[in-house]
Motif scaffolding. Structure first.
Motif, mmCIF file in Angstrom:
data_model
loop_
_atom_site.group_PDB
_atom_site.id
_atom_site.type_symbol
_atom_site.label_atom_id
_atom_site.label_comp_id
_atom_site.label_asym_id
_atom_site.label_seq_id
_atom_site.Cartn_x
_atom_site.Cartn_y
_atom_site.Cartn_z
ATOM 1 N N LYS A 162 9.232 -6.862 14.496
ATOM 2 C CA LYS A 162 8.549 -7.396 13.238
ATOM 3 C C LYS A 162 7.434 -7.181 12.950
ATOM 4 O O LYS A 162 7.250 -7.295 11.391
ATOM 5 N N ASP A 163 7.205 -6.006 13.707
ATOM 6 C CA ASP A 163 6.329 -5.035 12.808
ATOM 7 C C ASP A 163 7.101 -4.274 12.299
ATOM 8 O O ASP A 163 6.314 -3.801 10.640
ATOM 9 N N ARG A 218 6.977 -7.216 8.822
ATOM 10 C CA ARG A 218 5.671 -6.632 7.865
ATOM 11 C C ARG A 218 5.720 -5.907 7.340
ATOM 12 O O ARG A 218 4.983 -6.331 6.044
ATOM 13 N N ASP A 219 5.379 -4.662 7.459
ATOM 14 C CA ASP A 219 5.441 -3.249 7.465
ATOM 15 C C ASP A 219 6.401 -3.194 5.872
ATOM 16 O O ASP A 219 5.850 -2.326 4.961
#
Length: 76
Positions: free
Chosen positions: A40-41, A44-45
């Motif tokens: 997820k990180d 998102r990034d």
């Protein structure tokens, strides 16, 4: 006849716990959660995570006492 009742799932759960043990199942759950969080990180990034990783590697090598900083020169 085609669906499983709650008793079927409880028996399967007991067998899985007996085979793998609670500690191993906890570790698998923790690893899976960390993998999902990392995914997820990363989503998102976007591309900034690759730049941040490169920056972390660069900072780690600068702080390492065993690293030798050398400037390469071309022969003329």
């Amino acid at each position: 006849m085609g669906s499983f009742s709650i008793w079927h799932w409880l028996i399967v759960l007991v067998i899985v716990v007996l085979v793998f043990g609670t500690k191993k199942l906890k570790n698998v759950g923790t690893d899976l959660g960390a993998a999902v969080k990392g995914f997820k990180d990363g989503m998102r990034d976007g591309t900034t995570s690759a730049d941040a990783a490169q920056q972390q590697v660069t900072n780690a090598t600068r702080n390492d006492a065993n690293t030798v900083d050398v400037d390469a020169k071309t022969k003329s």
